[in-house]
Enzyme design. Structure first.
Site, short mmCIF file in Angstrom:
data_model
loop_
_atom_site.label_atom_id
_atom_site.label_comp_id
_atom_site.label_asym_id
_atom_site.label_seq_id
_atom_site.Cartn_x
_atom_site.Cartn_y
_atom_site.Cartn_z
N ASN A 12 -18.77 -41.82 86.60
CA ASN A 12 -18.67 -40.29 86.20
C ASN A 12 -18.60 -40.36 84.70
OD1 ASN A 12 -18.25 -37.40 85.93
ND2 ASN A 12 -16.39 -37.49 86.96
N LYS A 14 -18.83 -37.69 82.66
CA LYS A 14 -18.18 -36.47 82.37
C LYS A 14 -18.76 -35.93 80.96
CE LYS A 14 -13.81 -37.74 84.86
NZ LYS A 14 -12.37 -37.68 84.48
N HIS A 98 -15.38 -31.85 91.86
CA HIS A 98 -14.31 -32.75 90.90
C HIS A 98 -12.86 -31.80 90.60
CE1 HIS A 98 -12.52 -35.17 87.66
NE2 HIS A 98 -13.43 -36.07 88.22
N GLU A 100 -11.74 -31.59 88.01
CA GLU A 100 -11.55 -31.00 86.71
C GLU A 100 -12.27 -29.46 87.06
OE1 GLU A 100 -13.47 -34.14 84.56
OE2 GLU A 100 -11.45 -35.31 84.72
N GLU A 170 -9.52 -38.67 94.97
CA GLU A 170 -9.05 -38.91 93.41
C GLU A 170 -7.71 -38.04 93.18
OE1 GLU A 170 -12.89 -39.60 90.91
OE2 GLU A 170 -12.27 -37.72 90.73
N GLY A 176 -7.44 -40.32 84.43
CA GLY A 176 -7.30 -40.54 83.12
C GLY A 176 -5.87 -40.76 82.43
N SER A 216 -8.13 -44.02 87.11
CA SER A 216 -7.75 -45.04 86.38
C SER A 216 -8.08 -46.52 87.21
CB SER A 216 -6.23 -45.04 86.12
OG SER A 216 -6.08 -43.84 85.46
P1 13P Z 1 -10.49 -42.18 85.29
O1 13P Z 1 -11.44 -43.29 85.78
O2 13P Z 1 -10.77 -41.78 83.68
O3 13P Z 1 -9.10 -42.08 85.44
O4 13P Z 1 -11.24 -40.81 86.07
C1 13P Z 1 -11.48 -40.91 87.18
C2 13P Z 1 -12.35 -39.68 87.43
O5 13P Z 1 -12.04 -38.50 87.35
C3 13P Z 1 -13.70 -40.01 87.97
O6 13P Z 1 -14.39 -38.87 88.68
#
Ligand code: 13P
Length: 254
Positions: A12, A14, A98, A100, A170, A176, A216
């Site tokens: 992803n 983003k 997601h 976010e 997740e 992150g 992560s």
């Molecule tokens: P990270 O791998 O940067 O922690 O992000 C995970 C994520 O949100 C994937 O959709």
């Protein structure tokens, strides 16, 4: 690694990567991962790079995903993108719900469920994300939160559609932050999700649904996470932005 379900590892990206940067990344992945057959490999670039990335991976084992879509097929929805428009670029998967988007766009479960139905109607496979915050985990509410998100985001999906749906666990506290869930923590929640799916859809459907872990994931923890019986892949953020780390995650998972 001998898994009951074929692993699916998705990047992803983003809101990162210009078109030129996207092509650099995906061309590097093509070179590194050309011989991989054991894992379904997916990249989810921003909308603006879907067209060029789609052309670049035509002759490869890499498949294309989008990061979001509208619940509507067309019309006066400024700024939205419909499933049919994604199909023009041979998109096969779409990330929905997601954390976010749940957090910053306020997307509720019912909307995610309608998007999932629209995705299936266009033969796109949704990757539906669920996960608790740290405060919710510490309050002992993980099962309540994840169960509610899961049931609410799957409303209206048939058994056949469920089999073609991917669930991504997740935990928000692991996204992150560099702090991944331990393999045991991930397995516990994945087993819980599969139990919930069995209650809603029956054992045989639940056994076929792939559940990704996200938060992560990196080359150093991929193998242990993917080794868990109910972990069927990964949804990777930061480490998916570089050829080396994303390809090592995949190679370390085989
Ligand atoms: P990270 O791998 O940067 O922690 O992000 C995970 C994520 O949100 C994937 O959709």
């Amino acid at each position: 690694m001998n898994k009951e379900r074929k692993l699916i590892i998705a990047g992803n990206w983003k809101m990162n990567k210009t078109v030129a940067e996207s092509l650099d990344l995906v061309n590097g992945l093509k070179r590194e991962l050309a011989s991989v057959k054991e894992v379904d490999i997916v990249v989810c670039p921003p909308f603006t790079a879907l067209g060029e990335v789609s052309k670049a991976i035509l002759d490869s084992n890499i498949r294309l995903g989008a990061q979001n879509m509208s619940e509507h097929n067309f019309g006066a929805y400024t700024g939205e993108v419909a499933a049919g428009m994604l199909k023009e670029f041979s998109v096969r998967y779409v990330i929905l719900g997601h954390s976010e988007r749940r957090q910053y766009q306020g997307e509720p479960d019912a909307l995610i469920a309608r998007k999932a139905t629209a995705a299936h109607a266009a033969s796109l496979r949704p990757i539906i994300c669920v996960g608790e915050t740290l405060a919710q985990r510490e309050a002992g509410e993980m099962e309540k939160i994840v169960g509610t998100q899961l049931r609410g985001s799957l409303v209206g999906l048939s058994e056949e559609q469920m089999i073609e749906t991917i669930v991504a666990y997740e935990p928000v506290w692991a996204i992150g932050t560099g702090r991944n869930a331990t393999a045991a923590q991930a397995q516990e929640v994945h087993a819980f999700i599969r139990k919930e799916l069995a209650t809603a859809y029956g054992e045989s459907v639940a056994r076929r649904v792939r559940i990704q872990y996200g938060g992560s994931v990196k080359p150093s923890n991929a193998r242990e996470l993917m080794n868990q019986p109910d972990v069927d892949g990964a949804l990777v953020g930061g480490a998916a932005l570089e050829v080396r780390s994303f390809s090592e995650i995949i190679k370390n998972s085989i």
